[in-house]
Design an enzyme around this catalytic site. Structure first.
Site, PDB file in Angstrom:
ATOM      1  N   GLY A 148      -6.470   0.034  -1.602  1.00  0.00           N
ATOM      2  CA  GLY A 148      -7.660  -0.753  -1.300  1.00  0.00           C
ATOM      3  C   GLY A 148      -8.370  -0.280  -0.039  1.00  0.00           C
ATOM      4  O   GLY A 148      -7.736   0.161   0.923  1.00  0.00           O
ATOM      5  N   GLY A 180       3.960  -6.344  -3.043  1.00  0.00           N
ATOM      6  CA  GLY A 180       4.119  -7.610  -3.761  1.00  0.00           C
ATOM      7  C   GLY A 180       3.212  -8.696  -3.209  1.00  0.00           C
ATOM      8  O   GLY A 180       2.244  -8.410  -2.509  1.00  0.00           O
ATOM      9  N   GLY A 208      -7.016  -8.572  -5.375  1.00  0.00           N
ATOM     10  CA  GLY A 208      -7.259  -7.224  -4.841  1.00  0.00           C
ATOM     11  C   GLY A 208      -6.317  -6.220  -5.486  1.00  0.00           C
ATOM     12  O   GLY A 208      -6.719  -5.105  -5.869  1.00  0.00           O
ATOM     13  N   HIS A 209      -5.049  -6.618  -5.636  1.00  0.00           N
ATOM     14  CA  HIS A 209      -4.087  -5.738  -6.325  1.00  0.00           C
ATOM     15  C   HIS A 209      -4.458  -5.587  -7.798  1.00  0.00           C
ATOM     16  O   HIS A 209      -4.313  -4.510  -8.383  1.00  0.00           O
ATOM     17  CB  HIS A 209      -2.669  -6.315  -6.224  1.00  0.00           C
ATOM     18  N   GLN A 243       7.467   0.004   8.122  1.00  0.00           N
ATOM     19  CA  GLN A 243       6.078  -0.128   8.589  1.00  0.00           C
ATOM     20  C   GLN A 243       5.846  -1.424   9.361  1.00  0.00           C
ATOM     21  O   GLN A 243       4.724  -1.714   9.746  1.00  0.00           O
ATOM     22  CB  GLN A 243       5.082   0.017   7.432  1.00  0.00           C
ATOM     23  N   LYS A 279      -9.801  -2.227   1.992  1.00  0.00           N
ATOM     24  CA  LYS A 279      -9.600  -3.168   3.109  1.00  0.00           C
ATOM     25  C   LYS A 279      -8.741  -2.498   4.183  1.00  0.00           C
ATOM     26  O   LYS A 279      -9.002  -2.611   5.364  1.00  0.00           O
ATOM     27  CB  LYS A 279      -8.938  -4.464   2.657  1.00  0.00           C
TER      28      LYS A 279
HETATM   29  O1  PAF Z   1      -0.876  -1.570   1.473  1.00  0.00           O
HETATM   30  C1  PAF Z   1       0.317  -1.836   1.226  1.00  0.00           C
HETATM   31  O2  PAF Z   1       0.629  -2.790   0.523  1.00  0.00           O
HETATM   32  C2  PAF Z   1       1.416  -0.980   1.828  1.00  0.00           C
HETATM   33  O3  PAF Z   1       1.077  -0.554   3.107  1.00  0.00           O
HETATM   34  C3  PAF Z   1       1.810   0.207   0.932  1.00  0.00           C
HETATM   35  C4  PAF Z   1       0.665   1.177   0.736  1.00  0.00           C
HETATM   36  C5  PAF Z   1       2.279  -0.310  -0.428  1.00  0.00           C
HETATM   37  C6  PAF Z   1       2.972   0.979   1.575  1.00  0.00           C
HETATM   38  O4  PAF Z   1       4.079   0.157   1.788  1.00  0.00           O
END
Ligand code: PAF
Length: 282
Positions: A150, A34, A39-40, A64, A152
């Site tokens: 991405g 989100g 970039g998204h 993570q 990046k």
């Molecule tokens: O790059 C991200 O936004 C996150 O690391 C991902 C790949 C959605 C995994 O939670």
């Protein structure tokens, strides 16, 4: 404006995807946490161009984030994100709860060796296990033809390519070039943490990477070049430099001389914001 269906659990996601599959539609998956930016949107545009249906996911994945990292503060703006996904012509948003992704008793993780030894893998213990686990789950939940990430987050991209190959997940993992601000700063959801003064300093990171990459391509010694780039980041105002490193682009192992496909990688802190970037070394 058309609206965007939102699946909140795995059963809803699978029902939609199954209907599209029955109709013979191909599916592109755009996993995100989100706080979407251009970039998204570039990931969604590429997915739109290559698939009949595009599924975006928004899940701020707790596994993570390390202790003391920005999980609680991570920007969340579902309404704003939905508007961007509608404009990007996405067909479905999968936005599960943490309980849907990690129900009580959850005990499995996906660990990718070698690629996670250095760079962010060394600086953020457990980070890539969290990423690999959630991305494996998303790929198995949606079973897309292609999934988009991405460049990046180049180390993340290589980790995901590896896990998909190793676990026989039949999705093509597509890397999409980094989208940058006019001054070169790579777009990131975390850029919104930067103060005006920090934002002015932030573009030093891509500029120094580009200059160091050019120096290495012209035969400058690796150690001295990396040391100079680190010192210049600190002189520019970065509070801490996690690494500036030359690695091969496939296995992400440190190099003492450039080879075909090598890249420069950097991670550095500006106040509470940690920025990462990478640049190819020709
Ligand atoms: O790059 C991200 O936004 C996150 O690391 C991902 C790949 C959605 C995994 O939670």
């Amino acid at each position: 404006m058309r609206d965007l269906p939102i699946a909140r659990d795995i059963a809803q996601l699978r029902a939609r995807v199954a209907a599209w599959r029955r109709a013979g539609d191909s599916i592109g998956l755009v996993p995100t946490m989100g706080a979407l930016h251009d970039g998204h949107v570039a990931l969604a545009d590429r997915a739109r161009a290559e698939n009949r249906r595009v599924v975006a996911t928004i899940f701020v994945n707790p596994t993570q984030f390390g202790p003391g990292e920005d999980l609680g503060a991570y920007p969340r703006d579902e309404a704003g994100d939905v508007a961007k996904l509608i404009a990007a012509q996405c067909d479905l948003l999968f936005a599960p709860s943490a309980d849907a992704m990690y129900p009580a008793g959850f005990a499995t993780s996906v660990q990718v060796a070698e690629l996670t030894q250095h760079l962010c893998g060394a600086m953020r213990p457990g980070h890539f296990t969290g990423v690999a686990t959630v991305v494996t789950k998303l790929l198995l939940q949606a079973m897309p033809d292609r999934a988009y990430f991405g460049e990046k987050d180049f180390q993340q991209l290589q980790v995901i390519r590896r896990l998909a190959a190793d676990l026989d997940i039949p999705a093509e993992i597509v890397g999409v070039p980094t989208v940058r601000e006019p001054d070169g700063l790579a777009l990131s959801s975390r850029n919104r943490y930067l103060s005006t003064a920090e934002r002015a300093v932030a573009a030093t990171l891509p500029r120094l990477l580009r200059e160091a990459a050019a120096a290495l391509s012209s035969g400058a010694p690796v150690d001295a070049t990396l040391r100079t780039a680190t010192a210049r980041l600190v002189a520019a105002g970065f509070s801490k430099v996690d690494y500036v490193a030359l690695c091969d682009g496939a296995r992400l192992q440190p190099l003492d001389h450039p080879v075909a496909g090598s890249r420069l990688f950097a991670a550095a802190h500006l106040g509470r914001t940690r920025l990462i970037d990478n640049w190819p070394v020709a």
